[in-house]
Motif scaffolding. Structure first.
Motif, short mmCIF file in Angstrom:
data_model
loop_
_atom_site.label_atom_id
_atom_site.label_comp_id
_atom_site.label_asym_id
_atom_site.label_seq_id
_atom_site.Cartn_x
_atom_site.Cartn_y
_atom_site.Cartn_z
N GLY A 20 0.33 -4.21 -34.40
CA GLY A 20 1.27 -3.12 -34.60
C GLY A 20 2.67 -3.68 -34.64
N GLN A 21 3.65 -2.82 -34.70
CA GLN A 21 5.04 -3.25 -34.69
C GLN A 21 5.81 -2.35 -33.73
OE1 GLN A 21 6.59 -6.01 -36.44
NE2 GLN A 21 4.42 -6.46 -36.34
N TYR A 22 6.15 -2.90 -32.58
CA TYR A 22 6.85 -2.15 -31.55
C TYR A 22 8.15 -2.85 -31.18
CZ TYR A 22 2.16 -0.18 -30.92
OH TYR A 22 0.94 0.41 -31.13
N THR A 23 9.06 -2.10 -30.57
CA THR A 23 10.23 -2.69 -29.93
C THR A 23 10.12 -2.37 -28.45
OG1 THR A 23 11.61 -2.32 -31.88
CG2 THR A 23 12.74 -2.74 -29.82
N LEU A 24 10.08 -3.41 -27.62
CA LEU A 24 10.07 -3.21 -26.17
C LEU A 24 11.47 -3.48 -25.64
CD1 LEU A 24 8.71 -2.79 -23.40
CD2 LEU A 24 8.23 -5.26 -23.38
N LEU A 25 12.03 -2.47 -24.99
CA LEU A 25 13.29 -2.64 -24.27
C LEU A 25 12.89 -3.01 -22.85
CD1 LEU A 25 14.86 0.61 -25.71
CD2 LEU A 25 15.36 -1.72 -26.47
N ALA A 26 12.80 -4.31 -22.59
CA ALA A 26 12.15 -4.81 -21.37
C ALA A 26 13.12 -4.83 -20.20
CB ALA A 26 11.61 -6.22 -21.62
N PRO A 27 12.92 -3.96 -19.20
CA PRO A 27 13.81 -3.98 -18.03
C PRO A 27 13.58 -5.26 -17.21
CG PRO A 27 12.48 -1.97 -18.11
CD PRO A 27 11.89 -2.93 -19.08
N THR A 28 14.65 -5.96 -16.90
CA THR A 28 14.55 -7.19 -16.11
C THR A 28 14.36 -6.83 -14.64
OG1 THR A 28 16.95 -7.23 -15.83
CG2 THR A 28 16.05 -8.43 -17.72
N ASN A 29 14.08 -7.85 -13.83
CA ASN A 29 13.98 -7.64 -12.38
C ASN A 29 15.27 -7.00 -11.85
OD1 ASN A 29 11.49 -8.93 -12.49
ND2 ASN A 29 12.32 -10.92 -11.97
N GLU A 30 16.41 -7.45 -12.38
CA GLU A 30 17.71 -6.92 -11.98
C GLU A 30 17.79 -5.42 -12.24
OE1 GLU A 30 22.36 -7.11 -13.52
OE2 GLU A 30 20.93 -8.59 -14.27
N ALA A 31 17.23 -4.96 -13.37
CA ALA A 31 17.26 -3.53 -13.71
C ALA A 31 16.49 -2.71 -12.68
CB ALA A 31 16.66 -3.32 -15.10
N PHE A 32 15.32 -3.20 -12.27
CA PHE A 32 14.52 -2.48 -11.27
C PHE A 32 15.22 -2.47 -9.91
CE2 PHE A 32 11.07 -3.26 -14.32
CZ PHE A 32 10.39 -2.05 -14.27
N GLU A 33 15.95 -3.55 -9.59
CA GLU A 33 16.64 -3.64 -8.29
C GLU A 33 17.81 -2.68 -8.19
OE1 GLU A 33 17.63 -7.77 -8.15
OE2 GLU A 33 15.55 -8.39 -7.84
N LYS A 34 18.31 -2.19 -9.32
CA LYS A 34 19.48 -1.31 -9.30
C LYS A 34 19.16 0.12 -8.86
CE LYS A 34 22.34 -3.66 -12.75
NZ LYS A 34 22.91 -3.60 -14.12
N ILE A 35 17.90 0.52 -8.97
CA ILE A 35 17.56 1.89 -8.57
C ILE A 35 17.12 1.89 -7.11
CG2 ILE A 35 16.93 2.49 -10.93
CD1 ILE A 35 14.02 2.62 -10.02
N PRO A 36 17.30 3.03 -6.40
CA PRO A 36 16.92 3.07 -4.98
C PRO A 36 15.45 2.71 -4.77
CG PRO A 36 18.20 5.02 -5.61
CD PRO A 36 17.91 4.28 -6.87
N ARG A 37 15.19 1.96 -3.72
CA ARG A 37 13.83 1.50 -3.42
C ARG A 37 12.87 2.68 -3.29
NH1 ARG A 37 10.66 -2.43 -4.44
NH2 ARG A 37 12.56 -3.68 -4.36
N GLU A 38 13.33 3.78 -2.70
CA GLU A 38 12.49 4.97 -2.52
C GLU A 38 12.06 5.55 -3.88
OE1 GLU A 38 12.94 9.46 -0.61
OE2 GLU A 38 14.33 7.89 0.02
N THR A 39 13.01 5.59 -4.82
CA THR A 39 12.71 6.11 -6.17
C THR A 39 11.73 5.19 -6.88
OG1 THR A 39 14.92 7.08 -6.31
CG2 THR A 39 13.73 6.79 -8.39
N LEU A 40 11.96 3.88 -6.77
CA LEU A 40 11.08 2.91 -7.43
C LEU A 40 9.66 3.01 -6.88
CD1 LEU A 40 10.66 0.57 -9.39
CD2 LEU A 40 11.41 -0.99 -7.58
N ASN A 41 9.52 3.07 -5.57
CA ASN A 41 8.19 3.16 -4.96
C ASN A 41 7.48 4.44 -5.37
OD1 ASN A 41 8.52 0.71 -3.70
ND2 ASN A 41 9.18 1.58 -1.74
N ARG A 42 8.25 5.54 -5.48
CA ARG A 42 7.64 6.81 -5.91
C ARG A 42 7.09 6.70 -7.32
NH1 ARG A 42 9.12 10.45 -9.23
NH2 ARG A 42 11.30 9.83 -9.36
#
Length: 197
Positions: free
Chosen positions: A65-87
């Motif tokens: 197929g042909q997709y574009t992935l906007l790949a969130p880096t580890n840094e991107a995940f670290e920017k959101i609150p831990r509680e939100t990420l775990n949920r």
């Protein structure tokens, strides 16, 4: 704007006696990895790798197929609150919506992006993809950290902020970002915020 493996086509259709020549602006490198293989081998995508595995999206990202992935880096995940990420990580439906919101339905190289372009995601929402000078933007923000990582089934752009769709948010999170934020505060004061989360 026409691209060939993310190289811009500068001049087309130079006819010769034995064929035709198209002039491009960079050397085309060999591409052997799928989008999934790029996720599996890139250190800065470790959290994304875990999320993709938990959401059963691996087969899509290694399929033809042909997709574009906007790949969130580890840094991107670290920017959101831990509680939100775990949920989100603990909710298969919200996680799938989150990841699908980072996948565009076609391969889109940086060279082909013009200001004001609206692209549909697999999740069904749209993202405004554009440019500000030399930088690419998503919804008006220059959050693309690395662009045009080619795969056999598309292209990957690394982003340093997470794009969370409404479908992956709680009522409380949605209300805080809208015109009813004062009502949200009243729910919290009344001890009812748990119903909104």
């Amino acid at each position: 704007i026409v691209t060939v493996n993310c190289a811009r086509l500068l001049k087309a259709d130079h006819h010769a006696t034995n064929g035709v020549v198209h002039v491009i602006d960079k050397v085309i490198a060999t591409t052997t990895n799928t989008i999934q293989q790029i996720i599996e081998t890139e250190d800065s995508l470790e959290t994304l790798r875990t999320a993709v595995a938990a959401s059963d999206l691996s087969s899509l990202l290694e399929s033809e197929g042909q997709y574009t992935l906007l790949a969130p880096t580890n840094e991107a995940f670290e920017k959101i609150p831990r509680e939100t990420l775990n949920r989100i990580l603990g909710d298969p439906e919200a996680l799938r919506d989150l990841l699908n919101h980072h996948i565009l339905k076609s391969a889109m190289c940086a060279e082909a992006i013009i200001a004001g372009l609206t692209m549909e995601t697999l999740e069904g929402d749209t993202l405004d993809v554009g440019c500000s000078g030399e930088e690419l933007t998503l919804n008006g923000k220059p959050i693309i950290a690395n662009k045009d990582v080619l795969a056999t089934n598309g292209v990957v752009h690394f982003v340093n902020e997470l794009l969370i769709p409404d479908s992956a948010k709680t009522v409380f999170e949605l209300a805080q970002e809208s015109e009813v934020s004062k009502s949200t505060d009243l729910f919290r004061q009344a001890g009812l915020s748990s119903h909104l989360t």
